[in-house]
Design a protein around this motif. Structure first.
Motif, short mmCIF file in Angstrom:
data_model
loop_
_atom_site.label_atom_id
_atom_site.label_comp_id
_atom_site.label_asym_id
_atom_site.label_seq_id
_atom_site.Cartn_x
_atom_site.Cartn_y
_atom_site.Cartn_z
N HIS A 93 0.84 -1.20 0.00
CA HIS A 93 0.00 0.00 0.00
C HIS A 93 0.88 1.26 0.00
N ASP A 94 1.69 1.36 -1.03
CA ASP A 94 2.69 2.44 -1.12
C ASP A 94 2.87 2.82 -2.58
N VAL A 95 2.81 4.11 -2.88
CA VAL A 95 3.02 4.55 -4.26
C VAL A 95 4.39 4.14 -4.79
N LEU A 96 5.35 3.94 -3.88
CA LEU A 96 6.73 3.63 -4.28
C LEU A 96 7.01 2.14 -4.41
N ARG A 97 5.99 1.32 -4.22
CA ARG A 97 6.19 -0.14 -4.30
C ARG A 97 6.89 -0.55 -5.58
N ASP A 98 6.47 0.00 -6.71
CA ASP A 98 7.01 -0.45 -8.00
C ASP A 98 8.40 0.11 -8.27
N ASP A 99 8.74 1.26 -7.69
CA ASP A 99 10.11 1.77 -7.82
C ASP A 99 11.09 0.73 -7.29
N GLY A 100 10.85 0.28 -6.06
CA GLY A 100 11.73 -0.71 -5.44
C GLY A 100 11.72 -2.03 -6.17
N THR A 101 10.55 -2.45 -6.62
CA THR A 101 10.44 -3.74 -7.31
C THR A 101 11.18 -3.72 -8.64
N MET A 102 11.02 -2.65 -9.41
CA MET A 102 11.71 -2.56 -10.69
C MET A 102 13.23 -2.50 -10.50
N TYR A 103 13.67 -1.83 -9.43
CA TYR A 103 15.11 -1.77 -9.16
C TYR A 103 15.63 -3.17 -8.80
N ALA A 104 14.87 -3.90 -8.02
CA ALA A 104 15.27 -5.27 -7.67
C ALA A 104 15.43 -6.11 -8.93
N ILE A 105 14.50 -6.01 -9.86
CA ILE A 105 14.56 -6.79 -11.11
C ILE A 105 15.74 -6.35 -11.96
N ARG A 106 15.95 -5.05 -12.08
CA ARG A 106 17.07 -4.55 -12.89
C ARG A 106 18.41 -4.99 -12.29
N LEU A 107 18.51 -4.97 -10.97
CA LEU A 107 19.74 -5.43 -10.33
C LEU A 107 19.96 -6.93 -10.55
N GLU A 108 18.89 -7.70 -10.42
CA GLU A 108 19.00 -9.14 -10.67
C GLU A 108 19.43 -9.40 -12.11
N ASN A 109 18.85 -8.65 -13.05
CA ASN A 109 19.22 -8.81 -14.46
C ASN A 109 20.67 -8.44 -14.71
N ALA A 110 21.23 -7.60 -13.81
CA ALA A 110 22.64 -7.20 -13.94
C ALA A 110 23.57 -8.16 -13.19
N GLY A 111 22.99 -9.19 -12.59
CA GLY A 111 23.79 -10.21 -11.92
C GLY A 111 24.03 -9.97 -10.44
N ILE A 112 23.30 -9.05 -9.83
CA ILE A 112 23.48 -8.74 -8.41
C ILE A 112 22.59 -9.65 -7.57
N ASP A 113 23.11 -10.08 -6.43
CA ASP A 113 22.35 -10.89 -5.47
C ASP A 113 21.39 -9.96 -4.73
N VAL A 114 20.08 -10.18 -4.93
CA VAL A 114 19.07 -9.27 -4.37
C VAL A 114 18.07 -10.05 -3.52
N THR A 115 17.78 -9.51 -2.34
CA THR A 115 16.66 -9.99 -1.52
C THR A 115 15.57 -8.94 -1.58
N HIS A 116 14.41 -9.34 -2.12
CA HIS A 116 13.28 -8.41 -2.20
C HIS A 116 12.24 -8.85 -1.17
N ALA A 117 12.11 -8.08 -0.11
CA ALA A 117 11.14 -8.37 0.95
C ALA A 117 9.90 -7.51 0.74
N HIS A 118 8.78 -8.15 0.43
CA HIS A 118 7.55 -7.41 0.16
C HIS A 118 6.52 -7.71 1.25
N PHE A 119 5.92 -6.64 1.79
CA PHE A 119 4.96 -6.79 2.88
C PHE A 119 3.57 -6.37 2.40
N LYS A 120 2.67 -7.33 2.34
CA LYS A 120 1.34 -7.09 1.78
C LYS A 120 0.47 -6.22 2.67
N ASP A 121 0.80 -6.14 3.96
CA ASP A 121 0.01 -5.30 4.87
C ASP A 121 0.73 -3.99 5.19
#
Length: 408
Positions: free
Chosen positions: A347-375
């Motif tokens: 429930h955050d306007v910035l949710r997708d900023d962080g998610t897209m960065y996680a994906i771009r980092l993973e695509n660049a070969g970086i070890d990423v932990t993406h912790a998403h909280f639904k509440d």
């Protein structure tokens, strides 16, 4: 008596209208959040009123209201030494563990607070409490950076402060002073502080003169781009506490020292329209149809204007600067970055900023932990102590600290 009854009824109705806003059932403790959000909106309305009558800038009033009764002097405890000092002209608050843990050298966490580049302080109760817990639980020296704020300074001065203080701490003689291990250093921040932390890590990674390398970056609901205010999370959460889409746009314009008259154009993505050759590469890097999972995209559609407002980019070239929007950094830069933790909230306007960065980092070969909280909601981590305790605040904080403990 009748007039009093009418007055009470009108006041009650007004209070209910001001406080109540429909929230998703998955939101953590919705009524408590409504009250907290109403308090924030009241402070914003008062600051806007003062600005309207020409008393002072609205952000100065808002910062005064939010921090006047909340700033703490540095108070040491039995196992923690807390001091305020200056690193190369930048104020910092240092949290240094004194309890022996059997380790000769300590870990380090450089922490950058949030607040839209305009609010907040490392000395506020919420950040002081968070940094104390990080320091004690991780056995880490925590360097909380007190960067200068809008409206006194604008981009890139906040980043310059954060980078200056970080580089100073990375000096071998400074690390030795705090008995800090040069191989176990993390850079972290929340919200606008997450933006600065991401930009600091990119700048350090590209600087060949920096010998001490950061081991980890940890970004808490970071704001990472100013080019698409119609990602699914911006559409889904446009009026969500604690951060609405329009307020985020206003923070961006203040940070970049742009006219608030641009707000509507940014709202409808006129600044990245198809008729602007300068923003073509941005369309590719921020293609959320490719970067987001279907559970986030839902049925939302991209908002892409065929014709827009090219004068905005001309007047605000920082819109296309990766130091302001770390999400649009080139892959060659991302490949240099350290192991990463990114926390996002549903429930955050910035949710997708962080998610897209996680994906771009993973695509660049970086070890990423993406912790998403639904509440979760924006800013929830700093609401983990009385009197603004939320269970999701404690849950996000504990997950973040556990990751630091396990990886630093």
């Amino acid at each position: 008596m009748r007039a009093l009854h009418v007055l009470v009824t009108v006041f009650t109705a007004f209070a209910a209208y001001y406080v109540y806003s429909p929230l998703p059932s998955t939101m953590s403790e919705p009524w408590k959040l409504m009250l907290l959000d109403a308090t924030f909106r009241c402070a914003q309305d008062l600051s806007n009123l003062a600005h309207y009558f020409g008393f002072t800038h609205h952000l100065r009033v808002l910062n005064f209201i939010s921090s006047y009764f909340d700033k703490l002097d540095p108070v040491s405890s039995r196992h923690l030494k807390v001091i305020d000092t200056v690193f190369d002209g930048v104020e910092v608050r240092i949290f240094e563990p004194t309890k022996e843990h059997g380790e000769r050298l300590k870990k380090s966490v450089i922490y950058i607070h949030g607040g839209g580049w305009a609010l907040g302080s490392a000395k506020m109760r919420s950040y002081d409490s968070l940094c104390r817990k990080i320091s004690e639980d991780v056995n880490a020296v925590v360097v909380a950076i007190e960067y200068r704020l809008v409206p006194d300074v604008h981009f890139p001065e906040q980043l310059n402060d954060a980078l200056t203080a970080t580089k100073y701490y990375l000096r071998p003689e400074v690390l030795a002073e705090y008995s800090a291990d040069p191989s176990r250093i993390a850079v972290s921040g929340d919200s606008a502080g997450g933006n600065l932390a991401a930009a600091v890590c990119q700048q350090l990674a590209e600087d060949g003169n920096i010998k001490t390398k950061v081991k980890l970056q940890a970004l808490i609901y970071p704001v990472l781009q100013v080019l698409d205010f119609n990602t699914p999370s911006y559409q889904q959460n446009m009026d969500m506490p604690i951060l609405s889409r329009f307020v985020m746009i206003k923070f961006w314009l203040d940070y970049l020292n742009g006219s608030q008259s641009f707000a509507h154009s940014l709202l409808v993505n006129n600044h990245t329209s198809l008729d602007q050759s300068e923003t073509v590469f941005v369309q590719e890097l921020l293609n959320w149809n490719l970067l987001l999972p279907s559970s986030f995209k839902k049925s939302y559609q991209p908002v892409i204007q065929s014709k827009g407002s090219p004068q905005i980019v001309k007047e605000l070239p920082a819109l296309l600067d990766s130091r302001a929007s770390p999400l649009i950094a080139h892959k060659q830069t991302l490949q240099l970055l350290p192991k990463t933790y990114i926390l996002t909230c549903e429930h955050d306007v910035l949710r997708d900023d962080g998610t897209m960065y996680a994906i771009r980092l993973e695509n660049a070969g970086i070890d990423v932990t993406h912790a998403h909280f639904k509440d979760g909601f924006h800013g929830c981590m700093i609401f983990a102590t009385w009197p603004t305790y939320f269970s999701v605040g404690a849950k996000t904080r504990d997950d973040y600290i556990k990751w630091l403990n396990d990886n630093l």
